[in-house]
Design an enzyme around this catalytic site. Structure first.
Site, PDB file in Angstrom:
ATOM      1  N   THR A  44       0.847  -1.188   0.000  1.00 32.15           N
ATOM      2  CA  THR A  44       0.000   0.000   0.000  1.00 32.15           C
ATOM      3  C   THR A  44       0.888   1.246   0.000  1.00 32.15           C
ATOM      4  O   THR A  44       2.091   1.156  -0.275  1.00 32.15           O
ATOM      5  CB  THR A  44      -0.996  -0.043   1.173  1.00 32.15           C
ATOM      6  OG1 THR A  44      -1.925   1.035   1.043  1.00 32.15           O
ATOM      7  CG2 THR A  44      -0.315   0.066   2.530  1.00 32.15           C
ATOM      8  N   ASN A  45       0.324   2.398   0.273  1.00 28.73           N
ATOM      9  CA  ASN A  45       1.094   3.645   0.258  1.00 28.73           C
ATOM     10  C   ASN A  45       0.617   4.531   1.410  1.00 28.73           C
ATOM     11  O   ASN A  45      -0.261   4.143   2.181  1.00 28.73           O
ATOM     12  CB  ASN A  45       0.943   4.341  -1.098  1.00 28.73           C
ATOM     13  CG  ASN A  45      -0.502   4.635  -1.409  1.00 28.73           C
ATOM     14  OD1 ASN A  45      -1.141   5.445  -0.751  1.00 28.73           O
ATOM     15  ND2 ASN A  45      -1.056   3.941  -2.398  1.00 28.73           N
ATOM     16  N   ARG A  46       1.177   5.729   1.508  1.00 30.14           N
ATOM     17  CA  ARG A  46       0.951   6.550   2.706  1.00 30.14           C
ATOM     18  C   ARG A  46      -0.265   7.456   2.604  1.00 30.14           C
ATOM     19  O   ARG A  46      -0.455   8.331   3.456  1.00 30.14           O
ATOM     20  CB  ARG A  46       2.209   7.364   3.010  1.00 30.14           C
ATOM     21  CG  ARG A  46       3.363   6.488   3.486  1.00 30.14           C
ATOM     22  CD  ARG A  46       4.624   7.298   3.667  1.00 30.14           C
ATOM     23  NE  ARG A  46       4.398   8.436   4.526  1.00 30.14           N
ATOM     24  CZ  ARG A  46       5.115   9.556   4.497  1.00 30.14           C
ATOM     25  NH1 ARG A  46       6.097   9.671   3.630  1.00 30.14           N
ATOM     26  NH2 ARG A  46       4.854  10.548   5.313  1.00 30.14           N
ATOM     27  N   SER A  47      -1.097   7.314   1.604  1.00 29.69           N
ATOM     28  CA  SER A  47      -2.271   8.185   1.505  1.00 29.69           C
ATOM     29  C   SER A  47      -3.202   7.965   2.703  1.00 29.69           C
ATOM     30  O   SER A  47      -3.526   6.830   3.048  1.00 29.69           O
ATOM     31  CB  SER A  47      -3.038   7.875   0.213  1.00 29.69           C
ATOM     32  OG  SER A  47      -4.254   8.572   0.217  1.00 29.69           O
ATOM     33  N   ALA A 111      -4.847   7.407  -4.080  1.00 31.58           N
ATOM     34  CA  ALA A 111      -3.483   7.051  -4.491  1.00 31.58           C
ATOM     35  C   ALA A 111      -3.539   5.592  -4.928  1.00 31.58           C
ATOM     36  O   ALA A 111      -3.637   4.683  -4.097  1.00 31.58           O
ATOM     37  CB  ALA A 111      -2.525   7.242  -3.325  1.00 31.58           C
TER      38      ALA A 111
END
Ligand code: CTP
Length: 238
Positions: A44-47, A111
């Protein structure tokens, strides 16, 4: 007894109903997608989803019917928004496609992962002391696909993207604006500590298809959302 916060939220919703987007259907995506690696782990990502949720609130305040397609987050869904829960880029794509016909605007604040594990493991991956090599495959570019479809169908009437950049902000955002056939793009420099992921503030530049641009000062994500929705109003309200 209904909670006071819920009464206030309901009143806010009602107050917006005669706004400039009354009768308009706005689809907003929010949060970072999660791509399964095995039954336990995801890429996943930091959004945080904050900017997307703020956009949903601002669109409701302007009178729109709002569908908020969101990945898992702890944020409360704004009162009056229709919430569609998704996790992966593939689920997000399916949800967006299901909403597009008749939508006045799509705002892609999510994101979206550009790559996902090519073969998620059916069972939990065990460690064996050696390095693990993962093969990732590209995901569909949802905005680019929607931009291409719009040329055929005319929907959505307004298409808005975000560009999260760590360098060459304007050049990269400009390229995405053109490649994805957007009306405008909201560009933000994610290297700043007071703006971008996980913060309550954002510093963005709006780049328009006609070549105009507008640099906004540091402001709350709610204020950025109001500015973005004001631009959507100009394109949708007529
Ligand atoms: N986006 C999308 N589908 C993807 C990737 C991105 O619809 N598979 C959308 C995002 O929601 C955002 C815009 O495209 O509105 C730009 O996303 P960003 O991650 O900044 O750029 P990418 O197009 O993925 O390009 P790169 O990662 O190479 O910067």
């Amino acid at each position: 007894m209904v909670e006071p916060g819920e009464i206030v939220a309901a009143l806010r919703y009602l107050a917006g109903r005669k706004g400039p987007l009354a009768g308009r259907r706005i689809v907003i995506t929010a949060g970072g997608t999660q791509e399964p690696l095995d039954p336990v782990r995801v890429l996943t990502n930091r959004s945080s989803g904050k900017q997307g949720f703020a956009l949903a609130q601002a669109a409701l305040d302007a009178g729109a019917e709002v569908t908020l397609i969101a990945t898992p987050t702890a944020l409360p869904v704004p009162y009056g928004a229709r919430h569609v829960a998704v996790r992966s880029a593939a689920e997000l794509l399916a949800a967006v496609q299901a909403e597009l016909l008749g939508a006045d605007a799509l705002i892609m604040a999510a994101a979206v992962a550009d790559f996902r594990p090519a073969q998620p493991a059916a069972d939990k991956i065990k460690k064996h002391g050696a390095a693990l090599t993962l093969t990732l495959e590209p995901t569909e570019d949802i905005l680019a696909l929607t931009g291409a479809q719009r040329a055929q169908t005319g929907w959505p009437r307004c298409l808005v993207g975000f560009a999260a950049e760590s360098r060459d902000l304007l050049e990269n955002a400009q390229a995405k604006l053109r490649a994805k056939s957007l009306d405008f793009i909201v560009a933000n420099d994610i290297s700043a500590t007071d703006a971008g992921f996980e913060t309550d503030t954002n510093r963005v530049v709006l780049l328009f298809a006609d070549g105009r641009s507008e640099t906004l000062p540091l402001m709350s994500k709610a204020e950025v959302a109001e500015r973005v929705i004001a631009e959507v109003v100009q394109r949708c309200a007529s």
